[in-house]
Design a protein around this motif. Structure first.
Motif, PDB file in Angstrom:
ATOM      1  N   SER A  27       0.840  -1.201   0.000  1.00  0.00           N
ATOM      2  CA  SER A  27       0.000   0.000   0.000  1.00  0.00           C
ATOM      3  C   SER A  27       0.872   1.247   0.000  1.00  0.00           C
ATOM      4  N   LYS A  28       0.284   2.344  -0.510  1.00  0.00           N
ATOM      5  CA  LYS A  28       0.978   3.631  -0.516  1.00  0.00           C
ATOM      6  C   LYS A  28       0.876   4.251   0.866  1.00  0.00           C
ATOM      7  N   LYS A  29       1.643   5.332   1.019  1.00  0.00           N
ATOM      8  CA  LYS A  29       1.740   5.963   2.327  1.00  0.00           C
ATOM      9  C   LYS A  29       0.613   6.964   2.564  1.00  0.00           C
ATOM     10  N   PHE A  30      -0.627   6.513   2.441  1.00  0.00           N
ATOM     11  CA  PHE A  30      -1.734   7.346   2.932  1.00  0.00           C
ATOM     12  C   PHE A  30      -2.878   6.423   3.337  1.00  0.00           C
ATOM     13  N   THR A  31      -3.708   6.921   4.236  1.00  0.00           N
ATOM     14  CA  THR A  31      -4.685   6.088   4.950  1.00  0.00           C
ATOM     15  C   THR A  31      -5.552   5.214   4.059  1.00  0.00           C
ATOM     16  N   GLY A  38       5.476   6.141  -2.167  1.00  0.00           N
ATOM     17  CA  GLY A  38       4.578   6.769  -3.133  1.00  0.00           C
ATOM     18  C   GLY A  38       4.289   5.855  -4.316  1.00  0.00           C
ATOM     19  N   THR A  39       3.584   6.403  -5.277  1.00  0.00           N
ATOM     20  CA  THR A  39       3.146   5.647  -6.447  1.00  0.00           C
ATOM     21  C   THR A  39       4.290   4.918  -7.149  1.00  0.00           C
ATOM     22  N   GLN A  40       5.391   5.623  -7.407  1.00  0.00           N
ATOM     23  CA  GLN A  40       6.498   5.007  -8.160  1.00  0.00           C
ATOM     24  C   GLN A  40       7.105   3.819  -7.423  1.00  0.00           C
ATOM     25  N   PRO A  81      -3.441  -1.473  -4.334  1.00  0.00           N
ATOM     26  CA  PRO A  81      -4.526  -0.626  -4.845  1.00  0.00           C
ATOM     27  C   PRO A  81      -3.963   0.562  -5.624  1.00  0.00           C
ATOM     28  N   GLU A  82      -4.557   0.842  -6.777  1.00  0.00           N
ATOM     29  CA  GLU A  82      -4.107   1.964  -7.622  1.00  0.00           C
ATOM     30  C   GLU A  82      -5.339   2.697  -8.158  1.00  0.00           C
ATOM     31  N   TYR A  83      -5.120   3.718  -8.956  1.00  0.00           N
ATOM     32  CA  TYR A  83      -6.206   4.562  -9.467  1.00  0.00           C
ATOM     33  C   TYR A  83      -6.029   4.737 -10.978  1.00  0.00           C
ATOM     34  N   THR A  84      -7.122   4.680 -11.717  1.00  0.00           N
ATOM     35  CA  THR A  84      -6.989   4.719 -13.183  1.00  0.00           C
ATOM     36  C   THR A  84      -6.330   6.012 -13.668  1.00  0.00           C
ATOM     37  N   GLY A  85      -6.684   7.150 -13.060  1.00  0.00           N
ATOM     38  CA  GLY A  85      -6.088   8.424 -13.472  1.00  0.00           C
ATOM     39  C   GLY A  85      -4.586   8.449 -13.232  1.00  0.00           C
ATOM     40  N   THR A  86      -4.151   7.791 -12.170  1.00  0.00           N
ATOM     41  CA  THR A  86      -2.721   7.724 -11.855  1.00  0.00           C
ATOM     42  C   THR A  86      -1.999   6.848 -12.878  1.00  0.00           C
ATOM     43  N   LEU A  87      -2.638   5.774 -13.294  1.00  0.00           N
ATOM     44  CA  LEU A  87      -2.049   4.944 -14.353  1.00  0.00           C
ATOM     45  C   LEU A  87      -1.885   5.769 -15.624  1.00  0.00           C
ATOM     46  N   ASN A 109     -14.322   7.214  -7.010  1.00  0.00           N
ATOM     47  CA  ASN A 109     -13.331   8.044  -7.668  1.00  0.00           C
ATOM     48  C   ASN A 109     -12.669   8.890  -6.582  1.00  0.00           C
ATOM     49  N   ASP A 110     -11.354   8.812  -6.470  1.00  0.00           N
ATOM     50  CA  ASP A 110     -10.638   9.648  -5.498  1.00  0.00           C
ATOM     51  C   ASP A 110      -9.756  10.605  -6.287  1.00  0.00           C
ATOM     52  N   THR A 111     -10.339  11.744  -6.651  1.00  0.00           N
ATOM     53  CA  THR A 111      -9.600  12.663  -7.507  1.00  0.00           C
ATOM     54  C   THR A 111      -8.814  13.677  -6.688  1.00  0.00           C
ATOM     55  N   TYR A 112      -7.798  14.214  -7.310  1.00  0.00           N
ATOM     56  CA  TYR A 112      -7.135  15.387  -6.753  1.00  0.00           C
ATOM     57  C   TYR A 112      -8.065  16.575  -6.935  1.00  0.00           C
ATOM     58  N   ALA A 113      -7.950  17.548  -6.020  1.00  0.00           N
ATOM     59  CA  ALA A 113      -8.647  18.821  -6.154  1.00  0.00           C
ATOM     60  C   ALA A 113      -7.861  19.810  -5.315  1.00  0.00           C
ATOM     61  N   ASP A 172       5.686  16.763  -8.237  1.00  0.00           N
ATOM     62  CA  ASP A 172       6.328  16.421  -9.519  1.00  0.00           C
ATOM     63  C   ASP A 172       5.716  15.203 -10.225  1.00  0.00           C
ATOM     64  N   ARG A 173       4.413  15.059 -10.100  1.00  0.00           N
ATOM     65  CA  ARG A 173       3.730  14.030 -10.889  1.00  0.00           C
ATOM     66  C   ARG A 173       3.328  14.572 -12.244  1.00  0.00           C
ATOM     67  N   GLY A 174       3.052  13.669 -13.167  1.00  0.00           N
ATOM     68  CA  GLY A 174       2.611  14.061 -14.505  1.00  0.00           C
ATOM     69  C   GLY A 174       1.362  14.931 -14.488  1.00  0.00           C
ATOM     70  N   LEU A 221      -6.161  18.333  -2.286  1.00  0.00           N
ATOM     71  CA  LEU A 221      -6.999  17.428  -1.503  1.00  0.00           C
ATOM     72  C   LEU A 221      -7.136  16.126  -2.265  1.00  0.00           C
ATOM     73  N   TYR A 222      -7.411  15.054  -1.547  1.00  0.00           N
ATOM     74  CA  TYR A 222      -7.862  13.823  -2.180  1.00  0.00           C
ATOM     75  C   TYR A 222      -9.368  13.847  -1.904  1.00  0.00           C
ATOM     76  N   SER A 223     -10.185  13.695  -2.924  1.00  0.00           N
ATOM     77  CA  SER A 223     -11.613  13.986  -2.764  1.00  0.00           C
ATOM     78  C   SER A 223     -12.340  13.082  -1.770  1.00  0.00           C
ATOM     79  N   ALA A 282     -10.607  11.099 -14.184  1.00  0.00           N
ATOM     80  CA  ALA A 282     -11.198  10.252 -13.144  1.00  0.00           C
ATOM     81  C   ALA A 282     -10.097   9.378 -12.546  1.00  0.00           C
ATOM     82  N   TYR A 283     -10.133   9.236 -11.240  1.00  0.00           N
ATOM     83  CA  TYR A 283      -9.188   8.355 -10.541  1.00  0.00           C
ATOM     84  C   TYR A 283      -9.992   7.240  -9.885  1.00  0.00           C
ATOM     85  N   ASP A 284     -10.497   6.326 -10.702  1.00  0.00           N
ATOM     86  CA  ASP A 284     -11.270   5.209 -10.163  1.00  0.00           C
ATOM     87  C   ASP A 284     -10.335   4.223  -9.468  1.00  0.00           C
TER      88      ASP A 284
HETATM   89  N1  PBE Z   1      -5.116   9.734  -5.709  1.00  0.00           N
HETATM   90  C1  PBE Z   1      -5.518  11.109  -5.493  1.00  0.00           C
HETATM   91  C2  PBE Z   1      -3.637   9.834  -5.766  1.00  0.00           C
HETATM   92  C3  PBE Z   1      -3.366  10.666  -4.621  1.00  0.00           C
HETATM   93  C4  PBE Z   1      -4.547  11.612  -4.609  1.00  0.00           C
HETATM   94  C5  PBE Z   1      -5.544   8.960  -4.572  1.00  0.00           C
HETATM   95  C6  PBE Z   1      -5.662   9.258  -6.959  1.00  0.00           C
HETATM   96  C7  PBE Z   1      -2.869   8.526  -5.915  1.00  0.00           C
HETATM   97  O1  PBE Z   1      -2.537   7.856  -4.945  1.00  0.00           O
HETATM   98  O2  PBE Z   1      -2.578   8.165  -7.027  1.00  0.00           O
END
Ligand code: PBE
Length: 268
Positions: A12-16, A44-46, A61-67, A101-105, A140-142, A181-183, A205-207
């Motif tokens: 898992s990544k470093k957030f809750t 982080g993601t990388q 777990p990952e997110y489509t927008g991040t891919l 969907n957990d989008t950036y905002a 420094d993400r895309g 924010l993460y939505s 979208a970050y599904d």
């Molecule tokens: N997210 C939104 C990012 C961080 C904020 C959850 C899609 C991610 O971990 O890729």
């Protein structure tokens, strides 16, 4: 399954939220008799992506927008099928969306946004003096700050990187005025933040999905089947509540995950 069970390495990544999802997956895998271990908060993601590709992890777990915007940045992968093909070329597979969907905002304290008349990201152009603080990965993400800045022609110069978990305290104390924010963060409602409208549609979208190695499907098909029970099962509102339980009420993530699996999937 053999007596000691198949080994499954979850990351898992470093957030809750990522940790809660990692715990859900780990517990579901164990329910099939697998010997699953969760390497929590790896980075982080990388870091997660490289570990998965190298075979040090079986899934995370990952997110489509991040891919699309970060891991396959620069490649046109408009639909589900093209994304799955790009993943297959890496020996990887993706589940169906989990349901949120957990989008950036970008967000600000409601009273301050109201006082300055800021509703949209374009409105930020008129306020070059605002102090920005962004989570380190966003710097420094895309799809992060440099791309957002050029998309909206933002003039702010006071921009610092920080740990995402510290950003909300920074807003409270006034050290920063705008953050990413993460939505699905529970703090958005808790701290009464205004989520600025992405009027130029910078963010996709970050599904949420599960990414796993193809060889896991060969080695432990029952685990992959069990993971499928999460598909379409976690709504946005549900995820915000799970995040609130862990971050605001300080319930340990494994407990938050276990309660969800019992309530929603009847897993005991
Ligand atoms: N997210 C939104 C990012 C961080 C904020 C959850 C899609 C991610 O971990 O890729």
């Amino acid at each position: 399954a053999p007596p000691e069970g198949t080994a499954v390495r979850v990351g898992s990544k470093k957030f809750t939220e990522s940790v809660i999802l990692g715990d859900m997956v780990t517990q579901l895998a164990r329910s099939t008799g697998a010997r699953a271990e969760h390497r929590r908060e790896l980075g982080g993601t990388q870091v997660l992506w490289q570990a998965l590709r190298r075979g040090e992890l079986d899934l995370y777990p990952e997110y489509t927008g991040t891919l699309r915007q970060e891991l396959f940045a620069g490649r046109a992968l408009p639909d589900d099928e093209s994304l799955r093909q790009a993943l297959a070329a890496e020996g990887l597979r993706m589940s169906a969306p989990l349901g949120f969907n957990d989008t950036y905002a970008l967000g600000m304290k409601e009273a301050e946004a109201e006082r300055l008349g800021i509703r949209t990201l374009s409105d930020l152009r008129e306020h070059p003096e605002l102090r920005f603080g962004f989570s380190n990965e966003f710097m420094d993400r895309g799809d992060g700050w440099p791309a957002l800045r050029s998309r909206y022609a933002l003039p702010q110069r006071e921009v610092r990187g920080l740990d995402h978990d510290l950003a909300y305290r920074g807003l409270e104390s006034g050290a920063i005025q705008v953050t990413d924010l993460y939505s699905t963060d529970a703090e958005i409602a808790y701290y009464g933040l205004r989520v600025l409208e992405d009027d130029l549609r910078h963010f996709p979208a970050y599904d949420a999905v599960l990414l796993y190695r193809e060889d896991l499907a060969g080695r432990a098909p029952e685990v992959v089947t069990a993971l499928g029970r999460l598909e379409g099962r976690i709504s946005e509102r549900e995820m915000v509540e799970l995040n609130a339980r862990a971050k605001l009420q300080r319930v340990p993530e494994p407990q938050v995950a276990a309660a969800f699996l019992e309530r929603e999937l009847g897993l005991t």
